[in-house]
Design a protein around this motif. Structure first.
Motif, PDB file in Angstrom:
ATOM      1  N   ALA A 105       1.639   1.694  -3.626  1.00 28.23           N
ATOM      2  CA  ALA A 105       0.932   2.069  -3.879  1.00 28.23           C
ATOM      3  C   ALA A 105       0.658   3.485  -4.327  1.00 28.23           C
ATOM      4  O   ALA A 105       0.537   5.163  -5.433  1.00 28.23           O
ATOM      5  CB  ALA A 105      -0.323   1.085  -3.649  1.00 28.23           C
ATOM      6  N   GLN A 106       0.999   3.729  -3.129  1.00 27.83           N
ATOM      7  CA  GLN A 106       0.713   5.593  -2.915  1.00 27.83           C
ATOM      8  C   GLN A 106       1.616   6.133  -3.038  1.00 27.83           C
ATOM      9  O   GLN A 106       1.489   7.451  -3.472  1.00 27.83           O
ATOM     10  CB  GLN A 106       0.461   5.850  -1.204  1.00 27.83           C
ATOM     11  N   LEU A 140       0.519  -1.133  -0.024  1.00 27.33           N
ATOM     12  CA  LEU A 140       0.047   0.025  -0.556  1.00 27.33           C
ATOM     13  C   LEU A 140       0.926   1.200  -0.558  1.00 27.33           C
ATOM     14  O   LEU A 140       0.171   2.422  -1.019  1.00 27.33           O
ATOM     15  CB  LEU A 140      -0.861   0.132   1.392  1.00 27.33           C
ATOM     16  N   ILE A 160       3.229   5.413  -6.054  1.00 27.19           N
ATOM     17  CA  ILE A 160       3.364   5.579  -7.611  1.00 27.19           C
ATOM     18  C   ILE A 160       2.300   6.801  -8.393  1.00 27.19           C
ATOM     19  O   ILE A 160       2.226   7.567  -9.083  1.00 27.19           O
ATOM     20  CB  ILE A 160       2.067   4.580  -7.674  1.00 27.19           C
TER      21      ILE A 160
END
Lengths: 130, 340
Positions: free
Chosen positions: B243-244, B240, B246
């Motif tokens: 992902a953040q 996560l 990105i």
């Protein structure tokens, strides 16, 4: 990034085209529209999936009678106690009380309206969960 | 009642941009007669930056940003171009909306700072509590405002209740109804000087601030954090975080590679204006560095998707980040030398 490499991986943006700065064949910078990029879609999907999990967990707690519907809506609108306090003017101590079923039941209609206005929904919606 | 005169449409040229703030800045200034493009607004306003502050959380994730503080591009570009800024904030939402109507009636399109979450024209997937979005209001039809949101292809309309809610979004960086526009444009504008000063500011921020989480030092700090993630948290938590990262780097509003491509476009445009041909070469280098950032996002995405290819791991992502840091350090030092 070269112009011919501009990704067109539509994700959850619903047809929205964003602008990317890219290099053309001659080496000059230009712009191109992109419907999305798979790498970004993967990241977005994961973050939204996590939000969905939080929402389900909150819903379960409401159904089990451990939390009030306010707890569910707070998560649904991606807020924490501090943000709810900003949007409604209630202190965090009061909000924590209203997050319990008993505290929520004791709310006056005016107080309910303050929460509903904060979330931009109707009072009926605030008092129910799916 | 009085619905015969309830339409105002001011002439305004909507141009799509990558980043909301540099887009609004360029569009508003161009409307006022200053020939500005988005890359020029971004470069002069020193929009490019990097910081990683894991002790500040946004939406539960450590704060990583590829840009300087919100509101800076407009104010800084205006200052360097010698244009006065008129900006107002409000306590009372009614007054804020009435004032907006007053400006429109007086024939002046204005910029607004708003919270993205309450804007109905964005798809649900983009609706996060981000309070430093910018747009231009250029008219009103009945109860709908005519809006030039520079991140979109075309102008949109927004009901006044929703715009009001967005102008008074709460939380971090709450806009408090913030409304702004450029004042009187001076007779002569020294564009080359403004460009030079914009570049120098960007360079010194990236390499000269002796704080571990700012500029190129911040990129190294991020690399060290990435290395630790798989050891100090669960796999899902670590993914996560990636992902953040990105999303901060690539989500709508950066033009790709965390504003590095936008900065490349700026340098290319600046080269002939400053008469420094070497800037075109610098543009090529920052583009190449941007491509490394894209590789960081690609590898992270493959990890997030549980589909890694050989060599994809946190260690290799940290390695790429260190490569970005080293190359950017050299890049900004060289760039400073060219413009000093």
């Amino acid at each position: 990034m070269k112009k011919e490499d501009v990704p067109q991986d539509a994700g959850k943006l619903g047809g929205l085209m964003e602008l990317a700065y890219v290099v053309s064949a001659s080496g000059a910078y230009t712009t191109a529209q992109s419907s999305g990029w798979s790498a970004k879609n993967v990241a977005n999907d994961l973050v939204w999936e996590e939000l969905g999990r939080h929402q389900e967990a909150a819903l379960r707690e409401v159904k089990e009678g451990r939390k009030s519907p306010l707890a569910y809506h707070m998560v649904r609108f991606q807020m924490n106690e501090a943000m709810v306090a900003d949007y409604t003017g209630f202190s965090r101590r009061k909000i924590r009380r209203h997050l319990t079923p008993d505290g929520f039941r004791a709310l006056e209609p005016d107080d309910l309206r303050r929460y509903a206005d904060g979330f931009n929904i109707k009072v009926d919606e605030l008092c129910t969960t799916p | 009642m009085h619905d015969t005169v309830n339409e105002i449409v001011l002439p305004f040229e909507h141009r799509q941009s990558a980043h909301c703030e540099s887009g609004v800045t360029a569009n508003l200034f161009r409307q006022a007669g200053v020939p500005l493009t988005e890359p020029l607004a971004f470069g002069i306003g020193s929009g490019l930056f990097f910081f990683h502050m894991p002790f500040i959380k946004m939406g539960g994730y450590p704060l990583t940003a590829f840009r300087y503080l919100p509101g800076h591009v407009f104010r800084r570009a205006a200052k360097l171009l010698g244009i006065p800024v008129c900006a107002k904030q409000y306590r009372d939402p009614d007054l804020a909306m009435a004032d907006l109507d007053r400006f429109l009636a007086a024939g002046r399109p204005v910029g607004l700072q708003v919270g993205v979450y309450w804007l109905p024209y964005f798809p649900p997937a983009l609706r996060f509590h981000f309070n430093a979005h910018n747009l231009v209001v250029y008219g009103k039809r009945g109860d709908d405002y005519l809006i030039s949101d520079p991140t979109l292809e075309a102008p949109v309309v927004c009901p006044s209740a929703a715009l009001r809610k967005a102008r008074f979004a709460k939380g971090i960086m709450a806009p408090r109804g913030c409304l702004y526009y450029p004042g009187n444009i001076p007779a002569a504008i020294d564009m080359p000087l403004a460009i030079r000063r914009g570049i120098l500011k960007t360079c010194s921020r990236m390499v000269d601030i002796p704080m571990p989480f700012l500029g190129v030092r911040g990129i190294r700090y991020l690399a060290a954090s990435v290395r630790k993630w798989p050891k100090k948290m669960t796999e899902r938590e670590a993914l996560l975080q990636l992902a953040q990262l990105i999303r901060m780097q690539e989500e709508i509003g950066t033009g790709g590679a965390g504003f590095r491509f936008l900065f490349g476009a700026f340098l290319q445009e600046a080269a002939p204006l400053l008469g420094v041909p070497a800037l075109a070469g610098m543009s090529v280098e920052i583009t190449a560095i941007g491509d490394v950032w894209r590789e960081v996002a690609l590898r992270s995405a493959r990890l997030c998707k549980q589909r890694p290819v050989a060599g994809d791991d946190y260690e290799s992502i940290a390695g790429l980040l260190l490569q970005c840091a080293d190359r950017e350090e050299q890049f900004f030092k060289n760039l400073k030398g060219l413009c000093a």
